[in-house]
Design a protein around this motif. Structure first.
Motif, PDB file in Angstrom:
ATOM      1  N   TRP A  36      31.139  34.653  40.855  1.00 52.63           N
ATOM      2  CA  TRP A  36      32.197  35.424  40.222  1.00 52.63           C
ATOM      3  C   TRP A  36      33.157  34.473  39.516  1.00 52.63           C
ATOM      4  N   TYR A  37      33.541  34.880  38.321  1.00 53.37           N
ATOM      5  CA  TYR A  37      34.547  34.187  37.540  1.00 53.37           C
ATOM      6  C   TYR A  37      35.602  35.212  37.155  1.00 53.37           C
ATOM      7  N   ARG A  38      36.752  34.754  36.742  1.00 52.52           N
ATOM      8  CA  ARG A  38      37.792  35.677  36.313  1.00 52.52           C
ATOM      9  C   ARG A  38      38.550  35.118  35.127  1.00 52.52           C
ATOM     10  N   GLN A  39      39.116  36.048  34.370  1.00 49.99           N
ATOM     11  CA  GLN A  39      39.903  35.660  33.206  1.00 49.99           C
ATOM     12  C   GLN A  39      41.129  36.543  33.117  1.00 49.99           C
ATOM     13  N   ALA A  40      42.282  35.906  33.242  1.00 53.00           N
ATOM     14  CA  ALA A  40      43.554  36.602  33.105  1.00 53.00           C
ATOM     15  C   ALA A  40      43.992  36.553  31.645  1.00 53.00           C
ATOM     16  N   GLY A  42      45.461  35.629  28.303  1.00 55.94           N
ATOM     17  CA  GLY A  42      45.997  34.378  27.793  1.00 55.94           C
ATOM     18  C   GLY A  42      45.497  33.133  28.488  1.00 55.94           C
ATOM     19  N   LYS A  43      44.557  33.297  29.420  1.00 58.65           N
ATOM     20  CA  LYS A  43      44.050  32.138  30.159  1.00 58.65           C
ATOM     21  C   LYS A  43      42.539  32.014  29.971  1.00 58.65           C
ATOM     22  N   GLN A  44      42.050  30.839  30.292  1.00 56.83           N
ATOM     23  CA  GLN A  44      40.607  30.608  30.208  1.00 56.83           C
ATOM     24  C   GLN A  44      39.900  31.212  31.426  1.00 56.83           C
ATOM     25  N   ARG A  45      38.621  31.505  31.235  1.00 60.09           N
ATOM     26  CA  ARG A  45      37.832  31.991  32.354  1.00 60.09           C
ATOM     27  C   ARG A  45      37.702  30.884  33.392  1.00 60.09           C
ATOM     28  N   GLU A  46      37.842  31.253  34.670  1.00 55.57           N
ATOM     29  CA  GLU A  46      37.794  30.257  35.727  1.00 55.57           C
ATOM     30  C   GLU A  46      36.868  30.702  36.849  1.00 55.57           C
ATOM     31  N   LEU A  47      36.335  29.699  37.532  1.00 57.00           N
ATOM     32  CA  LEU A  47      35.483  29.966  38.675  1.00 57.00           C
ATOM     33  C   LEU A  47      36.288  30.584  39.811  1.00 57.00           C
TER      34      LEU A  47
END
Length: 120
Positions: A36-40, A42-47
């Motif tokens: 699973w990754y997430r992206q808020a 204005g932010k980059q996708r992160e692990l």
């Protein structure tokens, strides 16, 4: 063709819990790693977390102790149990699978994303 279908996102209050699911289907020979990754905004996708076929797990420091990743190899499904949610966990959560299809090609696949919103 391979599809990853996510479910389980939604709106929850801080301190609450959600469980995400992601099922892989199609022309699959084997799945090596799921995660699973997430992206808020204005932010980059992160692990967020990953799990191998041998169930070895890896977590982002920000979710350790609160989130648990697991998988059901028979169902080609990965889960993310999220407890003690914080407003900063708000993001679109994406399922990822590193898998080998029946033509023995290995690709990285992504789901369409599911929104998780944590209110304060």
């Amino acid at each position: 063709q391979v599809q990853l279908v996510e479910s389980g996102g939604g709106l929850v209050q801080a301190g609450g819990s959600l469980r995400l699911s992601c099922a892989a289907s199609g022309s699959i020979f084997s799945i090596n790693r799921m995660g699973w990754y997430r992206q808020a905004p204005g932010k980059q996708r992160e692990l967020v977390a990953t799990v191998t076929s041998g169930r070895r797990t890896n977590y982002a420091d920000s979710v350790k102790g609160r989130f648990t990743i697991s998988r059901d190899n028979a169902k080609n499904t990965v889960y993310l149990q999220m407890n003690s949610l914080k407003p900063e966990d708000t993001a679109v959560y994406y399922c990822n699978a590193d898998l080998t299809d029946r033509s023995y090609h290995t690709y990285d696949y992504w789901g369409q994303g599911t929104q998780v919103t944590v209110s304060s």
